[in-house]
Design a protein around this motif. Structure first.
Motif, PDB file in Angstrom:
ATOM      1  N   ASP A  91      -2.684  -0.658  -4.251  1.00 15.16           N
ATOM      2  CA  ASP A  91      -1.503  -1.447  -3.941  1.00 15.16           C
ATOM      3  C   ASP A  91      -1.852  -2.278  -2.711  1.00 15.16           C
ATOM      4  N   ARG A 275       1.487   5.166   4.459  1.00 17.79           N
ATOM      5  CA  ARG A 275       1.531   5.527   3.048  1.00 17.79           C
ATOM      6  C   ARG A 275       2.768   6.372   2.734  1.00 17.79           C
ATOM      7  N   ASN A 496       4.831  -2.489  -0.454  1.00 21.14           N
ATOM      8  CA  ASN A 496       4.595  -1.132   0.016  1.00 21.14           C
ATOM      9  C   ASN A 496       5.750  -0.564   0.815  1.00 21.14           C
TER      10      ASN A 496
END
Lengths: 680, 110
Positions: A91, A275, A496
């Motif tokens: 990503d 993340r 994200n």
């Protein structure tokens, strides 16, 4: 060249090629000779870099909503409902990371060829380095927690191996051990965090966990998971209180410091938090802790860097400080700024480390900046590139560090409150001071050394120049809107970090209020920001989408930028005054005399190491000694020896009956027989 | 003493044989305990074996079975073998140590 989507099927090759290089260098390196080792070592990373650039180009052709590619290499563990395939996730975040990691690694590999050419363990060095790149790419490409954890531990292992690379040196071996143990301490909590994720979500797959964590867990559980994961990040990214291993890790060869302990591995913690941001977002408390940890780390380690005299340790503390900036950015709700700073810092700090490596190399392993000076004329290429790195690091307008640091400062101002902002601005000024202190002490003034200069070879200069280029222009991927830029990095990373538009309109700056509810200034400021957002509502939706939850606020942002630039310049200027001008020369000594207590605290790095030694190591030693002397020697040994001794004593009593006289035995036998007969 | 008792004593019966066997055995034991010459000790062992043999034979006659005789034959064979081995050991011991005194042979102890 593979076309279209097919190129994504080659994703697994990005980590696999460095792994191949590592295996080759491990098995055949010692016999193959330095030339082949360097070709394989650099070539494998170069291929991985070329491949990731190809993937990047194909990636950019995708529409933003499709930019999430999953790739399963093979099914690894399947036990009941626990599934752990080796899967990769591409990503925007991991895309940015693999490009940066493979690119910087490639340059550092090339540089290492020159730096390590005289070392007798050349092949072993490249084996470790390639292995490290493999694990690092696995870490950032991981599609689930377990694969990430493999990479996470793998980079830790390689860090340990490379810190202790010159293992004959006692301090190097000890530093490697320290780094391993301290980071393992954090990893333990990270492992617990992964288990907790599995217990709560029933899966460790990133995509399923982060899709909508609010459905599964409440903010309390999110806080626990977030804090456990953050503990892992604290260890790996050398944040207070687990930062003490990084300065010691400077025992490693300098390119290793540049690669592992500045550009890539230590930023894994930032990557991890970024993340797992959907989980952190659920719990304002955890974000607050992340931000405060980052802020304290940034400030404290910057103060330590002010007084250190070992060139690599200054840079190490600077790294800790910049990592603190990134965590601060994460904490104040600006993950894109954190990742942006991660990238620009990687370029600038790798450059600074490689430059310091060239200086150390030139002066025959001299690391004390007090024994340098006047190097400007002798190694000009190193001087110019180092200066570019230092300018970028200090946040001088126009270079990479300025834009990323400014994004962090702005987010801190809007969401963190005035106090946090003030502290981080002071830190920014200290950054300018300590980086330029190195420059002024090492490259200016009279020479304080008398050795024959080792000129850095071409293989060492080329990476320096390329990194300097990156450090200079890297910031233009994130020029904020007020300066007429497109802020492309946050735009790129938008998939994200959720949909910023929602944050911008539906809950303006709620995090800022939550973060610093007691800080009235902050509330006022964030309300101001919210108001100015309303003013800017006319701006195109695209601009809002790029604004990371707080669209640019026009003139205030300009003002903030101006303040931070002034502070950065003032730091540089102060360093110039202290270390170059004749009037200022005596000031540092005078200050250290006058504020002896403060100076002592700083030179001892706020006594972290001493306190840890007293609290943990000495306690552990005392306990060990207690168990050794009181328990092992006194109790266990005595018990064992007592049993043996009593058997021996009893035996010697009985054995005195064994006279060896036949007739004595016969007599006893007869008497026995008689007794038996009488008894019957 | 009454004449019948004297008569029965003169009449050689099992009692005499048993007494003889017991005497031989006791003499063997006694000799083994008081003498120190190895050859004498071996002879004393022979005495004991034979004392036991006589007792065996007596009972075997008395009970009219043959097992006792079988035992005695075995004992005689074993005694012959034992004396052969024993005497050769004695010869070797004498060659090495120039003495036959059993009390001097006490080295095999811990």
């Amino acid at each position: 060249m593979v076309e279209g989507r097919q190129v994504f099927d080659l994703l697994w090759l990005v980590p696999a090629i460095p792994l191949f290089g590592a295996i080759f260098n491990c098995l055949l390196g010692a016999r193959a000779g330095n030339l082949i080792v360097s070709i394989v070592g650099c070539g494998s990373i170069g291929l991985a870099f070329a491949l990731s650039v190809c993937i990047f180009r194909a990636f950019l052709d995708l529409p933003p909503e499709d930019r999430m590619i999953e790739f399963c290499v093979f099914q690894w563990i399947a036990a009941g409902n626990f599934l752990a395939p080796i899967d990769l996730l591409l990503d925007p975040l991991s895309m940015a990371m693999i490009t940066m990691v493979s690119g910087v690694s490639f340059l550092i590999h090339v540089y290492s060829v020159g730096y390590m050419e005289k070392d007798k363990c050349f092949a072993r060095y490249f084996f470790y380095l390639n292995l490290f790149v493999f694990f690092m790419l696995t870490l950032v490409l991981a599609g689930n927690f377990l694969v990430l954890y493999i990479g996470w531990e793998g980079v830790g292992l390689c860090s340990y191996l490379l810190i202790s690379f010159w293992y004959e040196k006692r301090t190097a071996a000890a530093a490697g051990l320290k780094a391993f143990v301290v980071t393992r301490f954090g990893d333990f909590f990270f492992a617990l965090g992964i288990m907790l994720v599995f217990v709560q979500f029933g899966t460790i797959h990133f995509h399923s966990v982060f899709e909508d964590p609010a459905k599964v867990i409440d903010s309390r559980m999110a806080m626990w998971i977030a804090l456990l994961i953050f503990a892992g990040a604290v260890g790996k990214s050398a944040q207070i209180p687990l930062h003490t291993w990084l300065p010691d890790a400077m025992e490693a060869p300098t390119p290793v410091s540049a690669l592992i302990h500045a550009a890539t591995m230590v930023t894994a913690g930032v990557y991890l938090v970024a993340r797992c941001y959907p989980i952190f977002e659920l719990s304002p408390v955890s974000l607050q802790i992340v931000g405060i940890t980052g802020l304290l780390t940034a400030f404290i380690s910057a103060t330590v860097a002010l007084v250190h005299t070992d060139i690599k340790r200054i840079l190490a503390y600077s790294t800790v400080s910049q990592l603190g900036h990134m965590f601060l950015a994460l904490g104040v709700g600006a993950p894109a700024a954190a990742v942006f700073h991660l990238l620009t810092h990687a370029f600038a700090k790798a450059l600074l480390f490689l430059g310091s490596g060239a200086v150390i190399h030139a002066l025959h392993d001299e690391m004390d900046i007090r024994n340098m000076g006047g190097l400007r004329q002798y190694i000009p290429a190193t001087f110019y590139t180092f200066t570019i790195g230092a300018l970028a690091m200090s946040g001088i307008p126009g270079l990479a560090g300025f834009f990323s640091k400014d994004a962090i400062l702005h987010a801190t101002f809007v969401n963190g409150g005035f106090l946090m902002w003030a502290l981080i601005v002071i830190t920014a000024s200290m950054t300018g001071f300590y980086t330029f202190r190195i420059i002024f002490m090492a490259f200016f003034g009279e020479k304080r050394w008398d050795v024959h200069i080792h000129h850095p070879g071409t293989v060492m200069v080329i990476p320096l120049v390329l990194l300097a280029l990156l450090a200079a222009v890297g910031g233009y991927m994130g020029v904020p809107h007020v300066l007429g830029g497109g802020d492309r990095i946050s735009n790129f990373l938008a998939p994200n970090f959720g949909n910023p538009e929602v944050h911008a309109t539906a809950e303006p700056s709620n995090k800022g209020v939550a973060l610093a509810a007691e800080d009235e200034t902050a509330v006022v400021e964030s309300e101001e920001a919210a108001e100015s957002e309303k003013v800017l509502e006319g701006v195109t939706a695209e601009t809002l989408a790029e604004g990371e939850g707080h669209a640019p606020a026009g003139s205030p942002e300009m003002l903030l930028m101006l303040v931070s630039a002034v502070m950065a310049f003032s730091g540089v200027g102060l360093a110039y005054f202290f270390y170059v001008t004749p009037e200022g020369r005596e000031v540092p000594a005078m200050l250290s005399d006058k504020f002896g207590a403060v100076y002592n605290i700083l030179t001892n790095a706020w006594y972290f190491d001493k306190v840890y030694k007293a609290v943990f190591i000495d306690t552990y030693m005392l306990m060990s000694e207690f168990f050794w002397k009181a328990v092992d020697t006194a109790v266990i040994d005595h018990a064992v020896r007592g049993v043996a001794g009593s058997l021996l004593g009893g035996g010697s009593i009985i054995s005195s009956l064994q006279l060896g006289l036949v007739r004595w035995y016969a007599t006893v036998m007869v008497l026995g027989a008689i007794i038996i007969i009488l008894y019957i | 003493m009454q004449p019948e008792v004297i008569q029965s004593l003169l009449q050689i019966g099992p009692t005499h044989y048993l007494v003889l066997g017991a005497t031989l055995f006791s003499l063997g034991v006694l000799g083994f305990l008081v003498r120190s010459n190895i050859i004498v000790l071996l002879m004393c062992i022979e005495l004991m074996i034979n004392g036991a043999g006589i007792t065996f034979i007596t009972f075997c006659r008395q009970l009219g079975s043959l097992e006792g005789q079988v035992f005695v034959l075995f004992a005689m064979v074993v005694a012959a073998v034992e004396i052969a081995v024993g005497l050769s050991i004695v010869v070797l011991v004498f060659r090495n140590r120039s003495t036959l005194d059993a009390d001097k042979m006490e080295v095999l102890k811990w």
